[in-house]
Structure formats: structure tokens, C-alpha cells
Scaffold this motif. Sequence first.
Motif, mmCIF file in Angstrom:
data_model
loop_
_atom_site.group_PDB
_atom_site.id
_atom_site.type_symbol
_atom_site.label_atom_id
_atom_site.label_comp_id
_atom_site.label_asym_id
_atom_site.label_seq_id
_atom_site.Cartn_x
_atom_site.Cartn_y
_atom_site.Cartn_z
ATOM 1 N N ILE A 1 0.883 -1.166 0.000
ATOM 2 C CA ILE A 1 0.000 0.000 0.000
ATOM 3 C C ILE A 1 0.918 1.211 0.000
ATOM 4 O O ILE A 1 1.869 1.275 0.791
ATOM 5 N N MET B 1 0.140 -5.946 5.231
ATOM 6 C CA MET B 1 0.240 -4.729 4.438
ATOM 7 C C MET B 1 1.629 -4.115 4.609
ATOM 8 O O MET B 1 2.043 -3.805 5.729
ATOM 9 N N SER C 1 -8.675 6.133 -0.780
ATOM 10 C CA SER C 1 -7.560 5.638 0.013
ATOM 11 C C SER C 1 -6.312 5.596 -0.855
ATOM 12 O O SER C 1 -6.348 5.919 -2.049
ATOM 13 N N ALA D 1 -3.226 0.229 -3.560
ATOM 14 C CA ALA D 1 -2.686 -0.977 -2.939
ATOM 15 C C ALA D 1 -2.860 -2.157 -3.885
ATOM 16 O O ALA D 1 -3.695 -2.126 -4.789
ATOM 17 N N ALA E 1 -3.394 3.077 5.814
ATOM 18 C CA ALA E 1 -3.491 4.262 4.953
ATOM 19 C C ALA E 1 -3.617 5.524 5.799
ATOM 20 O O ALA E 1 -2.984 6.554 5.512
ATOM 21 N N GLY F 1 3.499 -0.935 4.026
ATOM 22 C CA GLY F 1 3.352 0.474 3.718
ATOM 23 C C GLY F 1 4.636 1.025 3.122
ATOM 24 O O GLY F 1 5.709 0.916 3.721
ATOM 25 N N GLU G 1 1.887 -1.845 -9.607
ATOM 26 C CA GLU G 1 0.488 -1.595 -9.227
ATOM 27 C C GLU G 1 0.060 -0.170 -9.577
ATOM 28 O O GLU G 1 -1.052 0.057 -10.045
ATOM 29 N N TRP H 1 -3.185 -7.500 8.569
ATOM 30 C CA TRP H 1 -4.542 -7.104 8.164
ATOM 31 C C TRP H 1 -5.358 -8.381 7.989
ATOM 32 O O TRP H 1 -5.291 -9.024 6.931
#
Length: 322
Positions: A190, A259, A213, A216, A309, A261, A232, A252
Motif C-alpha cells: 500500500i 500490508m 484511500s 494498494a 493508509a 506500507g 500496481e 490485516w
Amino acid sequence: MKHAETVTFGGSGLDRFAHLRGDAQGLSKAKQSAGTTAILLWRGKPLVHAEDRGTLVRLPMDHVVLKEAISEPIYLGREDSGDCFAYDISNWTPDALDSDALDSFLDRSEQHHPLLDAGQVFCELRGIMPELSARDAELAATAKAVFGWHRSHRFCALCGEQSVMAMAGWQRDCPSCGGHHFPRTDPVVIMLITRGNNVLMGRSPGWPEGMYSLLAGFVEPGETLEAAVRREVVEEANIKVGDVEYVASQPWAFPSSLMFGCRGEALSEEITVDPAELEDAMWVSREEMMQAFTGQHPVLKPARKGAIAHFLLRNWLADRID
């Protein structure tokens, strides 16, 4: 990043005491210990106190409701007060169950089991995650993810026969071919993609009005995190990305992702949305994002608290992405 583990589900220092998982005698002793407690889930929703939904209910191991569990408990680990197990009573069907509420984007319904105290209810984890302590968040997310894995992996991937729970819930064994299977976690990137004073935001079809958001997507086999970020973003918005850095991670359990980040610098500005991936995408300035966080933006809703996020955007606004 110095604030990395402050993300929701970011870890509480729980001693998972993994060596006890294969110790049948030790597990039996732990279940009978006076300090041992159980947390309870129903269809992935943890049991919490109705007046304090940020606190998991810890039940004694001899509580009558635990007899309704659909399987053996999962051993979660050892806290200062004692060992902790998780039980699942998903076979129970509440009276006047609102199926539409359960299937909604954010289930706000609460369920009360008649064998529990009036002030104890099952709540959707996404709805209460910002209120949970680090420890309760880790326990709830772990139990939800592992129980979810058991529900979706009941049959051996090697021979197709039904497998059985083993290792205190952390393994499934096949009695037919002898195969061993372990809980899976799917890596997802993400990304906080910025260009100057702006950040790239997108929304998926079916999301509530005004909800945007960070972009991701799943990491593919043979792919690095950095490559996944670049792929992505190009696939979803046709934006090329240069330097990419890892920032923080978040378990998650919806249903079984980790996830990652990341932050990245965009090399282009013109957005071309892939309608198979996104409904819309746009650049949002810092000033507009501040408006969104305070609920004053005319289009954007505030970022959802508890999600990574929100964590990434909040730290970007505070210039703490380092």
C-alpha cells in the motif's frame, strides 16, 4: 521509521510462546491454570464490552459458552497474567439475525449470546480497531486470521482429503498423505505516492461515497516490494514511480494479509484509471487532505482510523515519514 510499530495491529510484544504449541501436556496444564483466559470470536467478530468496545472480554476457561466452540482453541501466547486461548462459536445463530448488516461494507451490528453477560457483545473488528489497546488488537487480529485460515483450508492441498487442526491451531495435518499445512499470509503493498505537495488517492467500485484511500495491491511471486509498488501504480493509474522506500507494516486479518506500507515518488502526473482496478483516482494536496482529516472537505471523507493508509497519510501530513 521510528513510529512504525505504532500502527494498529503493529505488535504489542506478546510472547507467543510457540514451543508450547506442540506440547500436549503443557497445553493441558495451561488450560487448567487459574491465570489462563480465553477470548471469543463469532464469525470473525471479537467479544468486547458493550460500554468499552476497545477492550476484549477475557473469559475464564470453564465458562459454559466455550462448550459451543466449533473446534479446539487456538493458543495465542502468554501474557503477564497467564496464557491466552481463542475460541470460535460461529455455529451459533442469533435470534433476528440481520444478514444485510453482516454483508454491508462496515458491519455496525452487535450480537449478544444468551450465555454471556448483558454487557458483552460481538463487534466487527474494523469498526473497533482504533479503540483497541495494542495487546487486544494483536490478540483479536491473530485469532481472526488463524480461524479464517482454518475455515478456508479444511482440505489437504496435496491429496484433497480433509485435514485436521494440529499444533494448538497453528498447523493442519492430513491423516491420509501425512502432509502438513501452515497459516498463510498474503503480502500486499500500500503506497503513499507523492509528487510535490500532492498525494495520489483512489477509490474502488462499491466503496461508500467520498471514500478514497492510497493505492494498494498484492505482491506477485518473484517480485520485490519496490517492483510491486511500481507495477500496481502503473496498472491502476498509469503513473510511473521512481524511488520507493519501505515505511511500516500492518497485519490485516481481512482475511489474511500483511500490508507493507511504502512511499514512492511519482515521475508523471497525468492519471489514466484502469476501470477494472479503480473507479476513480486523483491527486490531493496537503491542504485538501488536512480538510479531509477534519471532516471539512467537500468530497473526501476522513481516512479510516486504524488502517495503515490513515497512518501513512497522518505521518505524511506531520512530516514524520522518515
